[in-house]
Motif scaffolding. Structure first.
Motif, mmCIF file in Angstrom:
data_model
loop_
_atom_site.group_PDB
_atom_site.id
_atom_site.type_symbol
_atom_site.label_atom_id
_atom_site.label_comp_id
_atom_site.label_asym_id
_atom_site.label_seq_id
_atom_site.Cartn_x
_atom_site.Cartn_y
_atom_site.Cartn_z
ATOM 1 N N VAL A 45 0.853 -1.175 0.000
ATOM 2 C CA VAL A 45 0.000 0.000 0.000
ATOM 3 C C VAL A 45 0.893 1.230 0.000
ATOM 4 N N ALA A 46 0.564 2.205 -0.859
ATOM 5 C CA ALA A 46 1.246 3.494 -0.867
ATOM 6 C C ALA A 46 0.250 4.542 -0.414
ATOM 7 N N LEU A 47 0.554 5.234 0.673
ATOM 8 C CA LEU A 47 -0.326 6.269 1.218
ATOM 9 C C LEU A 47 0.269 7.617 0.822
ATOM 10 N N ASP A 48 -0.215 8.170 -0.271
ATOM 11 C CA ASP A 48 0.353 9.388 -0.852
ATOM 12 C C ASP A 48 -0.207 10.624 -0.142
ATOM 13 N N VAL A 49 0.085 10.721 1.122
ATOM 14 C CA VAL A 49 -0.302 11.877 1.938
ATOM 15 C C VAL A 49 0.906 12.219 2.788
ATOM 16 N N LEU A 50 1.300 13.487 2.772
ATOM 17 C CA LEU A 50 2.458 13.921 3.549
ATOM 18 C C LEU A 50 2.035 14.206 5.003
ATOM 19 N N PHE A 51 2.742 13.581 5.916
ATOM 20 C CA PHE A 51 2.505 13.788 7.354
ATOM 21 C C PHE A 51 3.779 14.380 7.957
ATOM 22 N N GLY A 52 4.113 15.566 7.549
ATOM 23 C CA GLY A 52 5.366 16.168 7.987
ATOM 24 C C GLY A 52 5.283 16.904 9.313
ATOM 25 N N GLU A 53 4.073 17.205 9.775
ATOM 26 C CA GLU A 53 3.911 17.945 11.029
ATOM 27 C C GLU A 53 2.957 17.175 11.949
ATOM 28 N N PRO A 54 3.157 17.265 13.273
ATOM 29 C CA PRO A 54 2.241 16.563 14.197
ATOM 30 C C PRO A 54 0.869 17.215 14.205
ATOM 31 N N ASP A 55 -0.148 16.423 14.556
ATOM 32 C CA ASP A 55 -1.527 16.903 14.628
ATOM 33 C C ASP A 55 -1.708 17.562 15.987
ATOM 34 N N ALA A 56 -1.769 18.895 15.969
ATOM 35 C CA ALA A 56 -1.850 19.634 17.239
ATOM 36 C C ALA A 56 -3.214 19.481 17.903
ATOM 37 N N ASP A 57 -4.254 19.315 17.088
ATOM 38 C CA ASP A 57 -5.607 19.218 17.642
ATOM 39 C C ASP A 57 -5.865 17.823 18.210
ATOM 40 N N TYR A 58 -5.369 16.793 17.545
ATOM 41 C CA TYR A 58 -5.615 15.410 17.974
ATOM 42 C C TYR A 58 -4.279 14.666 18.027
ATOM 43 N N PRO A 59 -3.504 14.876 19.075
ATOM 44 C CA PRO A 59 -2.187 14.222 19.153
ATOM 45 C C PRO A 59 -2.281 12.709 19.163
ATOM 46 N N GLY A 60 -3.336 12.180 19.672
ATOM 47 C CA GLY A 60 -3.451 10.730 19.729
ATOM 48 C C GLY A 60 -3.631 10.091 18.371
ATOM 49 N N ASP A 61 -4.081 10.867 17.387
ATOM 50 C CA ASP A 61 -4.300 10.294 16.048
ATOM 51 C C ASP A 61 -2.984 9.848 15.412
ATOM 52 N N ASP A 62 -1.874 10.554 15.738
ATOM 53 C CA ASP A 62 -0.591 10.138 15.180
ATOM 54 C C ASP A 62 -0.208 8.742 15.674
ATOM 55 N N LEU A 63 -0.547 8.472 16.958
ATOM 56 C CA LEU A 63 -0.244 7.138 17.497
ATOM 57 C C LEU A 63 -1.097 6.078 16.825
ATOM 58 N N LEU A 64 -2.388 6.425 16.582
ATOM 59 C CA LEU A 64 -3.272 5.463 15.898
ATOM 60 C C LEU A 64 -2.748 5.159 14.490
ATOM 61 N N LEU A 65 -2.332 6.210 13.816
ATOM 62 C CA LEU A 65 -1.835 5.991 12.438
ATOM 63 C C LEU A 65 -0.544 5.171 12.443
ATOM 64 N N ALA A 66 0.352 5.470 13.412
ATOM 65 C CA ALA A 66 1.601 4.697 13.489
ATOM 66 C C ALA A 66 1.304 3.242 13.781
ATOM 67 N N GLN A 67 0.313 2.992 14.663
ATOM 68 C CA GLN A 67 -0.057 1.610 14.981
ATOM 69 C C GLN A 67 -0.600 0.911 13.742
ATOM 70 N N ALA A 68 -1.426 1.600 12.953
ATOM 71 C CA ALA A 68 -1.980 1.002 11.725
ATOM 72 C C ALA A 68 -0.878 0.701 10.708
ATOM 73 N N LEU A 69 0.126 1.593 10.668
ATOM 74 C CA LEU A 69 1.245 1.351 9.757
ATOM 75 C C LEU A 69 2.027 0.109 10.152
ATOM 76 N N ARG A 70 2.247 -0.047 11.467
ATOM 77 C CA ARG A 70 2.985 -1.227 11.924
ATOM 78 C C ARG A 70 2.188 -2.506 11.667
ATOM 79 N N GLN A 71 0.877 -2.431 11.883
ATOM 80 C CA GLN A 71 0.055 -3.626 11.652
ATOM 81 C C GLN A 71 0.021 -3.992 10.162
ATOM 82 N N SER A 72 0.009 -2.987 9.331
ATOM 83 C CA SER A 72 0.001 -3.279 7.872
ATOM 84 C C SER A 72 1.315 -3.899 7.434
#
Length: 837
Positions: free
Chosen positions: A148-175
């Motif tokens: 899977v190629a996720l063509d979205v740049l995530f260069g900055e942390p999500d200031a409004d929902y910091p926990g979402d970065d952890l969810l996305l990292a977890q999904a990346l590891r599971q994939s």
């Protein structure tokens, strides 16, 4: 062909050395011939360098120099275009059209998850929470795609929902098979890297760059296999997908942190795009979130997630030939991934190969135009241009190299008009010089009236002038050809190989019977094969004569028909090759006249002088011995010698008149003429005791001719028959009609004529050797009687024949054509004589 004929005419008119000068001067036809005014005033003659100011050789050298200059300029221009990329846009257009023919087939192994307008409308404005991306990635991974190629740049942390970065990292590891993009921030060499957050980068399986190379025309066709910091550049995201799927590639970097150093772009490649509408399977992002995808829709697929909504994400201009004008960045990456999977990359050819590819066809076109004619040169240029186009279309598919051939096409397109312009300019100048030369040197007939024209430029006027001169030359050529055809002597023109090029009417008639006309193309040695020398009997001419091209002395010989022929051969040089003018002069009549003259001189010096000498001898004897011979006997002998001399003179005069004078043409009866001849010969027959008999079944034999000469001819035959008939014999005369002829036959019972002498007895001054008269005396006369008979019969259109065997008598036949009857050949000899004979 026209120039060769013109040169031939000039050679036929000039002596050999002038013909050589004319050959060197080529088409100008220049020779050493001078006008009458120049001959009168030698000081006003033009110098040789003026006459040969523009020979064919210098004109060719000038044209070669112009071709060489044009070639150097054009090749330099093509080389500049090839190395400078001035025509690169046209190269792209041609290659795009060629790529459409070799486009890859649509692929179902690549699936696009599009962040489209439908998803934006359902989920809300961008950017979305990263928890949604984690949920979508989990939904995609559940169907077990290859990568899977996720063509979205995530260069900055999500200031409004910091926990979402952890969810996305977890999904990346599971994939464990997801690739995140990296991009270049800025356009300078020291640009920074736009990479994912460290925790997301560490969770991703691979990183891949998403840079696209845009060409001069703004179209995205190329990418670089490696881009990024010089120490550790990233592979393209398509290659990174293969690495994430477990394929080992040298470019795979995993999820390592960005290195330091300037940004570099390595290994350029041109993408072979995928055809079809659509080229790839596409699903909406919102459908993935809501679980609306078909079961196993993504299993074993290559999945690319990216933005396609209007105003969201990158849009690239598509090459000509694709079904859309703009391509979203995620779809462009899908095309690159498909090219990577199919191994359909195209590499741009190197500068040296491109330079050679562009210069070679232009050089070939220039060489072809110099060697070939205008039409063949145009065809060669068209074929070379098609060859360049075919190479641009086929080489990428066959060898994987992309050629930039529009400089070659432009060079070929310029070569023909430029060279044609120079040729046209040279032709115009040549026409002008030729017309000046023709007006000064060639005696042409008066020109035709000029034709009016609505408009004309300089070239049109020169063409009209040359057309008029050509017409005048054609008239002169027709005059020369007609003059040659109507020459009384057989005349032939042959080449150095002895092959006949031209033969006039007299030559066709001369060889008629032996060879079937036309004589053109036949070998001279074959035509003259029966011609032998009059002195040595050797064949004329030797075969080597034609190839040598040196002047040959006149030679006299005799052909197979017994004709005396004078052979005249004169060579002329044309384009370094010998052209022979051969003339045959028939000397048969002249030699026959010389022979008759010799016979006449012999006759006058011997036969006519002998009686006169006898008379003088008798008179001298009478003066010396007046009483030895009675006067009556002396006078009788003198009278006999004088009568003999007078008879000889009369026979000679009659024969000459029969051969030369014109004949009367009046109707008379041959039977009556035969009766008169018999009556005139009765006294002589009675003295010799010979009977004269006449037999004819005709009551009359009408004939038109000279009655006096015909009667004399019959009398001469009767006289010969009486002279050689023994006493008591009979001379039989018959007249009958047969095959359109009147046949007068006179048969004697004398000693006959040897068959070998039967044709010779009709020649003047020809007497049979040792032929005795009746009674044993040697036959008198000088052989003019039968010659007179033959001359008279032939002048009346008839024939005279003799039928005899030695010792069995002779029969002479006079065949004369009947009045108003169709003339045919007289019956052959050997027919049965009349029964009473």
């Amino acid at each position: 062909m026209g120039s060769r004929r013109a040169g031939l005419r000039a050679c036929l008119r000039a002596p050999p050395e002038e013909a050589q000068e004319a050959d060197r001067d080529g088409l100008r036809g220049t020779s050493r011939s001078e006008s009458a005014h120049d001959r009168e005033d030698p000081q006003r003659r033009r110098p040789p360098e003026t006459v040969a100011a523009h020979p064919r050789g210098s004109r060719r050298h000038a044209l070669r120099r112009e071709w060489l200059a044009l070639s150097l300029v054009l090749l330099a221009l093509v080389g500049w275009w090839s190395s400078g990329g001035a025509l690169r846009r046209l190269d792209h257009l041609v290659n795009d059209l060629a790529m459409r023919a070799r486009a890859l087939p649509a692929s179902s192994d690549i699936v696009l998850i599009a962040i489209d307008d439908k998803s934006i409308e359902a989920i809300g404005r961008w950017p979305w929470r990263r928890a949604l991306h984690a949920q979508a990635l989990a939904q995609i991974s559940a169907q077990q795609p290859r990568a899977v190629a996720l063509d979205v740049l995530f260069g900055e942390p999500d200031a409004d929902y910091p926990g979402d970065d952890l969810l996305l990292a977890q999904a990346l590891r599971q994939s464990a098979r997801t690739v995140l993009p990296v991009a270049r921030r800025g356009s300078q060499a020291s640009s920074s890297v736009d990479a994912p957050l460290p925790q997301l980068r560490a969770a991703a399986a691979q990183l891949g760059h998403v840079q696209v190379a845009v060409d001069e025309d703004g179209v995205a066709r190329r990418l670089f296999a490696l881009e990024g910091p010089a120490q550790a550049p990233w592979p393209h995201i398509g290659t990174a997908l293969l690495c994430a799927a477990g394929q080992l590639r040298p470019a795979c970097r995993g999820n390592a942190a960005p290195a330091q150093g300037p940004w570099e772009s390595l290994q350029p490649r041109t993408v072979t795009f995928t055809g079809g509408a659509p080229a790839f399977v596409r699903y909406s992002y919102v459908d993935v979130l809501k679980g609306r995808l078909p079961p196993q829709a993504l299993q074993g697929k290559w999945v690319l997630v990216g933005a396609t909504a209007v105003g969201l994400g990158d849009l690239f201009a598509a090459p000509a030939g694709l079904h859309s004008e703009r391509i979203p960045g995620v779809e462009w990456m899908a095309h690159a991934l498909h090219a990577e999977l199919a191994g359909a990359w195209v590499w741009p050819a190197g500068s040296s190969a491109s330079l050679l590819f562009n210069l070679a066809p232009v050089a070939a076109a220039l060489l072809g135009m110099a060697v070939l004619g205008p039409l063949a040169g145009l065809v060669a240029c068209a074929l070379l241009a098609l060859g360049v186009l075919a190479a641009m279309a086929l080489v990428p598919a066959l060898a994987g190299w992309q050629l930039a051939g529009t400089p070659a096409l432009a060079g070929i397109a310029l070569a023909y008009p430029l060279w044609s312009w120079r040729r046209l300019n040279a032709a115009a100048r040549f026409l002008q010089l030729q017309m000046q030369s023709l007006q000064e040197e060639v005696p042409l007939p008066a020109p035709l009236p000029a034709r009016a024209s609505l408009y004309s430029d300089a070239l049109e006027r020169r063409i009209a002038t040359v057309e008029e001169a050509s017409s005048r030359l054609r008239r002169l050529h027709h005059f020369v050809s007609a003059s040659l055809q109507h020459l009384p002597s057989p005349t032939l023109v042959c080449d150095a190989g002895g092959r006949v090029l031209l033969a006039n009417v007299a030559a066709q008639q001369h060889f008629q019977g032996r060879f079937t006309p036309p004589l053109t193309g036949m070998e001279m040695d074959r035509l003259l094969g029966d011609l032998v020398g009059a002195d040595d009997g050797l064949a004329l001419p030797a075969q080597r004569t034609w190839a040598e091209g040196s002047a040959a002395a006149p030679a006299e010989g005799r052909d197979g028909q017994g004709r005396d022929v004078l052979l005249l051969r004169q060579p002329y040089l044309l384009d370094g090759s010998a052209i022979w003018l051969v003339t045959l002069v028939d000397l048969s009549d002249m030699r026959r006249a010389q022979h008759q003259r010799d016979q006449a001189l012999h006759f006058i010096s011997h036969d006519v002088r002998a009686p006169v000498a006898s008379i003088i001898t008798l008179l001298e004897m009478h003066r010396a011995f007046p009483k030895r011979m009675p006067q009556e006997q002396l006078l009788a002998r003198i009278e006999r010698q004088a009568q003999a001399s007078l008879a000889l003179a009369q026979d000679f005069v009659r024969l000459a008149a029969a051969q030369a004078e014109s004949y009367r043409h009046e109707p008379f009866d041959l039977l009556h003429t035969l009766h008169q001849a018999l009556e005139d010969a009765w006294a002589a027959a009675a003295a010799r005791q010979v009977r004269l008999e006449l037999q004819s079944s005709e009551e009359a034999a009408p004939f038109t001719g000279d009655p006096g000469r015909v009667q004399r001819a019959v009398a001469n035959v009767l006289g010969n028959a009486l002279k050689f008939s023994p006493r008591g014999a009979a001379v039989h005369c018959t007249l009958q009609a047969e095959a359109g002829f009147w046949c007068i036959a006179i048969r004697d019972q004398g000693p006959g004529v040897d068959p070998q002498q039967q044709e010779r007895i009709f020649e003047p001054f020809r007497r049979l050797p040792n032929q005795p008269e009746a009674g044993g005396a040697q036959a008198g006369g000088v052989g003019l009687g039968l010659a007179f008979v033959r001359a008279v019969v032939l002048r009346h259109g008839g024939q005279v024949r003799v039928q005899s065997s030695f010792g069995e008598g002779a029969q002479f036949e006079l065949w004369l054509p009947q009045a108003g009857a169709t003339k045919k050949a007289a019956p052959a000899m050997g027919r049965a004589p009349p029964a009473d004979l």
